[in-house]
Design a protein around this motif. Structure first.
Motif: not given
Length: 827
Positions: A782-791
């Protein structure tokens, strides 16, 4: 075909006094029969009473001056007595502007050159004010003042020869009739319409040559009105806002004609009959193809044009209610509120082309649209405009302020005030603009985030390429230069060409070509965006757009470009932008320069080993190139000063724009730039940014230029921008690029907000691309993605702005038909 009605009807009307055949004057702005309702409105409506009383107070001071010495008062008009013939009215001084011996339009006229016009405008406004008070009060002392000023104007203006310069000629402004009809031509018929009952019944006018009161010269007045209508019909040019701006003079002078046949014919040139010099309404309306389309120019023109058309539609509809113009051209009216959508959180406007920073939806025009819709029974327009009007009338953003409002507008407005919700994304289609905004839950302008990418060709547009602006901490920080006075060196050779914009210049040669003022560029096209305009966002923290642009003006750029611009919020008060700009040329030995302008005092680099050196000649190749009409010193970067360039530098770069002289306090824009080979960095002082907050409207604009030798496609320009203020520290602590096989794929961004630490993988690819990294346990098509994790690197959420499938460790997400999704994970 050019139609000279001033010639045709002149022979018909000579020596004949003709009065209105089908309507009792006045009837242009208000009917004679409506006077009882107007009196009642003034008596019972505080806003109308306030307007009338203020007009009365202002006008009475002028009327008192007139009656102390009527001849002296009228003689303040700009008569050129040196050219007067015995016992005849002298001509007026003409208003002209000369530069280097060449007659030009009046955009840059000096105060001395403008003085004759200023005197005419002032006195005609006194006459118009007196004529409106005469309508209300029926006191002939006002009619005598108004008719005497109009009489002298009619006598003297006919001593001038009408210009034969049909592109923009006039009568008293021989090289700027376009301006003459806008500031003078439209007032005369209104004065005539209001005082007509007085002069028709034998009311006298002062003749300063005879020193006596005389009959009003009806036939001569008709000739003057006819001539001003003719200037609009047969002078000027089409395909721009010129036709709109001249239309009030056409409509009012047409309605001033006492012969119904002539009146209807001249009025047809506003409604349906087009000439090579003037577009009629049926053509101008084609600019509003869809509901919500706006006039296809820049911000200060788009609403002005639509507002003028709306008022004229109301005036003409009142003259002939069978036209039902709100039903014939509803999309014109739907365009009126749109400027309220194109604002940053600090209420400044998104800027493209010659547009300004300040402005708002034309609420008076919305009022006109409401009145027109009530006439026609157009329910959708009533339901849309009514709540808007009640909202702005209640919150004080709009106040009816002139007598025309008393004559034209409704006392009662239907519709409850509504909460005005700005969309997360929006588009200005004709300007190629894609906007993203993310208001904060704090509701503070300084915590809002907003950006846009755009670029296109239009009248008053700029050759800007694929340009961006960035907002943060209550200010537009990443700025477009804007514009100062037209026709100046800085305007033509900087402000409206590539170097003044946050774009990429290819081979030092990006330029406009063809079209309006030879500034033609292609339109920035949307590849992907989330959310789509009008759609609900899938994530409260993310949005993005991917756009493309063909830079093919001239023969030395020949480039294809792609830009991904993303907005990521990390807390109610923090967030950042990701800008990924790809550019490649068909030509050999290519190089690409990424430009970013930020208001401020300094640009400071944290890297100590970049070895900046003065390079004053770097951008001066075209500093003395040919410059004349339509030929510019492209790309405009010879205006850059204090030019300092680094050694070739492949490492990651961290830099800060310091904005430390704002009254509310210092703010900053931090940049994180991953390292790539074949890069060099140049810092410059660009010209000041027009309409920037003080003192930055007069100070140089710190600007960064990044040069890439070779194509910048597999390894594009990548910059992460984070705004913050003096009470904060930037949240982003590190930015690392993600590559696969030597090709850029995305970023790993570590942020420390006030409440948590975030690890975010931001994947930015061309549409349909695949990224797979076994070490990171990421697969994304795909074109755009954000994967967010904690510390602790525990998954918090996944956002896919556009894509088909994402796998992170054990999580598999298929977006199906929507291509976008946001998913949070329980901890």
């Amino acid at each position: 075909m050019k139609i000279k009605y001033s010639i045709i009807f002149l022979f018909v009307l000579v020596g004949v006094k003709i009065y209105a055949q089908d309507a009792k004057r006045p009837f242009i702005l208000v009917k004679s029969s409506e006077r009882p309702q107007i009196l009642q409105k003034i008596k019972t409506q505080p806003w109308a009473q306030d307007i009338y009383n203020k007009l009365l107070k202002k006008t009475d001071s002028e009327v008192d001056l007139f009656y102390k010495n009527p001849e002296s008062y009228v003689k303040q008009l700009p008569f050129n007595c040196d050219e007067a013939q015995k016992n005849q009215f002298p001509p007026f001084y003409k208003t002209d502007h000369i530069e280097n011996g060449v007659h030009k339009n009046l955009d840059n006229a000096t105060d001395e050159e403008w003085k004759p016009a200023e005197l005419l405008i002032k006195n005609l406004q006194v006459a118009l004010d007196c004529s409106m008070i005469y309508y209300v009060a029926q006191d002939e002392k006002y009619a005598y003042v108004a008719s005497s000023i109009l009489y002298s104007f009619i006598k003297s203006v006919q001593k001038a020869e009408l210009s034969n310069w049909h592109s923009r000629g006039g009568w008293l402004f021989p090289y700027d009739g376009f301006r003459e009809v806008r500031v003078i031509g439209y007032k005369l018929p209104l004065i005539y319409d209001f005082v007509y009952p007085y002069i028709q019944n034998g009311g006298k006018s002062l003749d300063i040559i005879k020193g006596d009161k005389v009959d009003f010269p009806f036939n001569e007045a008709q000739n003057v009105f006819r001539t001003y209508a003719d200037i609009t019909i047969n002078y000027g040019h089409t395909g721009s806002n010129h036709s709109v701006l001249e239309a009030p003079s056409l409509v009012y002078n047409a309605l001033a004609m006492d012969d119904k046949t002539e009146r209807e014919k001249l009025l047809s040139y506003f409604l349906t009959e087009n000439t090579k010099n003037q577009d009629a309404l049926n053509v101008m309306a084609k600019n509003y193809k869809e509901k919500g389309d706006i006039w296809p120019e820049t911000s200060q023109y788009l609403n002005h044009s639509t507002a003028i058309l709306t008022k004229l539609m109301l005036v003409v509809n009142r003259y002939n209610p069978s036209l039902k113009l709100s039903q014939e051209y509803p999309n014109i009216l739907h365009a009126l509120p749109r400027l309220d959508y194109f604002v940053y959180p600090n209420n400044e406007l998104v800027r493209w082309g010659d547009g300004h920073r300040k402005g708002k939806a034309p609420y008076e025009a919305i009022d006109h649209a409401y009145a027109l819709a009530k006439m026609d029974g157009s329910i959708e327009i009533i339901d849309k405009m009514g709540p808007i009007l009640n909202r702005v009338l209640e919150n004080g953003n709009y106040k009816r302020s002139d007598m025309e409002s008393v004559f034209l507008l409704n006392s009662e407005i239907e519709g409850n005030p509504n909460d005005f919700q700005l969309p997360i994304t929006d588009r200005v289609y004709h300007a190629g603009i894609v906007m993203q905004r993310n208001p904060s839950s704090t509701n503070k302008p300084e915590d809002g985030l907003m950006c846009f990418v755009g670029g296109a060709h239009m009248v008053h547009g700029h050759a800007e390429g694929m340009n961006i602006e960035l907002y943060g901490e209550g200010q537009v920080l990443g700025v477009d230069n804007g514009r100062g006075k037209y026709a100046k060196d800085i305007h033509e050779n900087y402000s409206r060409i590539f170097a003044a914009h946050n774009t990429v210049i290819v081979n030092g040669s990006s330029q406009g070509e063809g079209g309006w003022s030879n500034l033609g560029i292609n339109t920035v096209e949307v590849v992907s965006m989330e959310p789509q305009v009008g759609a609900k966002c899938v994530s409260p923290y993310h949005s993005f757009s991917q756009t493309t642009f063909e830079d093919n003006g001239g023969k030395k750029a020949e480039a294809t470009q792609e830009r991904t611009l993303a907005l990521v919020r990390t807390s109610p008060t923090t967030g950042y932008y990701v800008d990924v700009f790809r550019s490649k040329s068909k030509l050999p030995n290519q190089f690409h320069d990424y430009l970013y302008h930020n208001i401020g005092d300094t640009l400071a680099f944290e890297n100590r080993n970049m070895a900046f050196k003065s390079t004053p000649e770097k951008y001066n190749q075209n500093a003395n190139a040919k410059w004349d009409r339509g030929t510019y010193r492209n790309p405009g970067w010879h205006f850059f000063e204090d030019v300092k360039t680094s050694k070739p530098y492949n490492e990651a770069v961290k830099a800060i724009f310091n904005v430390e002289q704002l009254q509310p306090g210092s703010i900053y824009m931090q940049m994180h730039i991953p390292g790539f080979e074949n890069r060099e960095y140049t810092q410059v002082k660009a010209p000041h940014t027009f309409e920037a907050p003080k003192p930055y409207d007069t100070l140089p604009t710190p600007t960064l230029v990044i040069r890439n030798r070779g194509a910048a496609w597999d390894n594009p320009f990548v910059v992460v921008y984070e705004p913050y203020n003096q009470t904060e520290t930037p949240t982003i602590s590190s930015v690392e690029k993600i590559e696969k096989g030597g090709v850029y794929k995305g970023l790993k961004i570590l942020s420390n907000t006030a409440t948590e630490t975030l690890v975010q993988y931001v994947i930015t690819q061309s549409k349909g691309s695949i990224f797979q990294d076994k070490e990171l346990n990421i697969y994304f098509k795909g074109t755009f993605a954000v994967i967010t994790l904690n510390e602790k690197e525990v998954l918090q959420n996944i956002y896919i702005g556009e894509g088909e499938k994402l796998i992170f460790k054990n999580e598999v997400i298929n977006t199906k038909e929507n291509k976008c999704i946001y998913k949070e994970f329980n901890q």
